[in-house]
Design an enzyme around this catalytic site. Structure first.
Site, PDB file in Angstrom:
ATOM      1  N   ASP A  39      31.082  28.661  44.248  1.00 38.93           N
ATOM      2  CA  ASP A  39      31.205  30.117  44.159  1.00 38.93           C
ATOM      3  C   ASP A  39      32.692  30.457  44.250  1.00 38.93           C
ATOM      4  O   ASP A  39      33.493  29.658  44.752  1.00 38.93           O
ATOM      5  CB  ASP A  39      30.422  30.750  45.320  1.00 38.93           C
ATOM      6  CG  ASP A  39      30.660  32.241  45.445  1.00 38.93           C
ATOM      7  OD1 ASP A  39      30.463  32.960  44.461  1.00 38.93           O
ATOM      8  OD2 ASP A  39      31.071  32.667  46.548  1.00 38.93           O
ATOM      9  N   ASP A  41      34.216  34.133  44.948  1.00 37.15           N
ATOM     10  CA  ASP A  41      34.638  35.187  45.875  1.00 37.15           C
ATOM     11  C   ASP A  41      34.411  34.806  47.329  1.00 37.15           C
ATOM     12  O   ASP A  41      33.276  34.607  47.773  1.00 37.15           O
ATOM     13  CB  ASP A  41      33.909  36.491  45.560  1.00 37.15           C
ATOM     14  CG  ASP A  41      34.250  37.017  44.179  1.00 37.15           C
ATOM     15  OD1 ASP A  41      35.249  36.556  43.606  1.00 37.15           O
ATOM     16  OD2 ASP A  41      33.524  37.895  43.676  1.00 37.15           O
TER      17      ASP A  41
END
Length: 293
Positions: A39, A41
């Protein structure tokens, strides 16, 4: 001692270089059945990549500072609630990325490169980058998985020397964005579906693959692989990791570090949806004022 003449200095330098022993590391043995999915963020980068992209667009006068302030406030409200609003995400599906409608894909890619270098490169968590590098050194491929535009995700992956990226896909015709999404935001279950599809295409054994995230929203992706790891986790994901004995890394200097500055560690879908929906809302109202003026 008398100084060496210029030709003697050059000869000495050449002789020294020739005598130097260079220990070159052997290339990693390819491990094509295993890979890693990260991922972006607050897992790889402090804050939300789409926010920094939007801020870069605002600096280029593509929309105003008040719009950016409203987006930041919306993200702050998200953090105080501590949960994403599913209705808001659904409403943002077709509105998301509408602000690029009519722009050439090549122009947006160039902007992504500029904005990454200006505002994102210094926000990469070095610890996460090292984890990704370990997979590369083991001969494994590494992909980013994010709700941010696939063009932006691809630039981040390229800059960090990773294999590639999965991101939200905006429809384009003849190299120009239409303002519509292909399938919606890459968020939650959609991330897991993208990883599963890529694994089937690339011949990956998901039981041998790894996935990394900070958010409970990515549990579908984390549960899909044999080696889930959490990074800078939110409270729900930390509890899940504890219950399942998953590895936990926290690279923040303090537990409240990402709550201080905007944008904070928001779920990627909420951030992307909120930003682009706000832009689309602004555009619709601007058109309405033109029609009544």
């Amino acid at each position: 001692m008398r100084p060496l003449r210029k030709d003697q200095a050059a000869l000495a330098g050449e002789a020294s270089a020739a005598a130097a022993k260079v220990e070159s590391a052997p290339p990693p043995i390819p491990d094509p059945a295993a890979g890693a999915f990260f991922d972006v963020d607050n897992t790889l980068m402090r804050g939300a990549s789409i926010y920094y992209f939007a801020r870069g667009l605002a600096a280029r006068k593509m929309f105003g500072p008040m719009d950016l302030a409203r987006m930041a406030w919306g993200q702050a409200c998200y953090r105080m609630r501590g949960a994403e609003n599913a209705d808001h995400i659904d409403a943002a599906r077709e509105a998301a990325l509408a602000f690029v409608a009519g722009h050439r894909v090549s122009d947006i890619v160039s902007l992504c490169e500029e904005i990454y270098d200006e505002t994102m490169a210094g926000r990469i968590w070095e610890g996460t980058r090292e984890l990704a590098q370990r997979h590369l050194e083991a001969g494994q491929r590494v992909w980013l998985v994010t709700a941010s535009p696939v063009e932006l995700a691809g630039i981040i992956a390229s800059r960090l020397g990773l294999t590639g990226a999965l991101g939200t896909v905006a429809e384009s015709v003849d190299g120009v964005y239409t303002g519509r999404l292909v399938g919606g935001l890459l968020h939650g279950e959609a991330k897991a579906a993208a990883v599963e599809a890529l694994a089937a295409r690339e011949g990956l054994d998901l039981a041998r693959c790894s996935a990394y995230s900070d958010s409970a929203n990515d549990l579908p992706m984390l549960r899909l692989v044999g080696h889930p790891t959490v990074i800078n986790p939110d409270a729900e994901l930390r509890a899940e990791a504890r219950a399942n004995n998953w590895p936990v890394h926290d690279f923040r200097s303090g537990r409240k570090a990402t709550l201080i500055a905007l944008p904070t560690a928001a779920g990627a879908g909420a951030v992307a949806g909120g930003i682009v929906a706000g832009l689309a809302f602004r555009r619709r109202h601007a058109v309405g004022r033109q029609g009544t003026g």
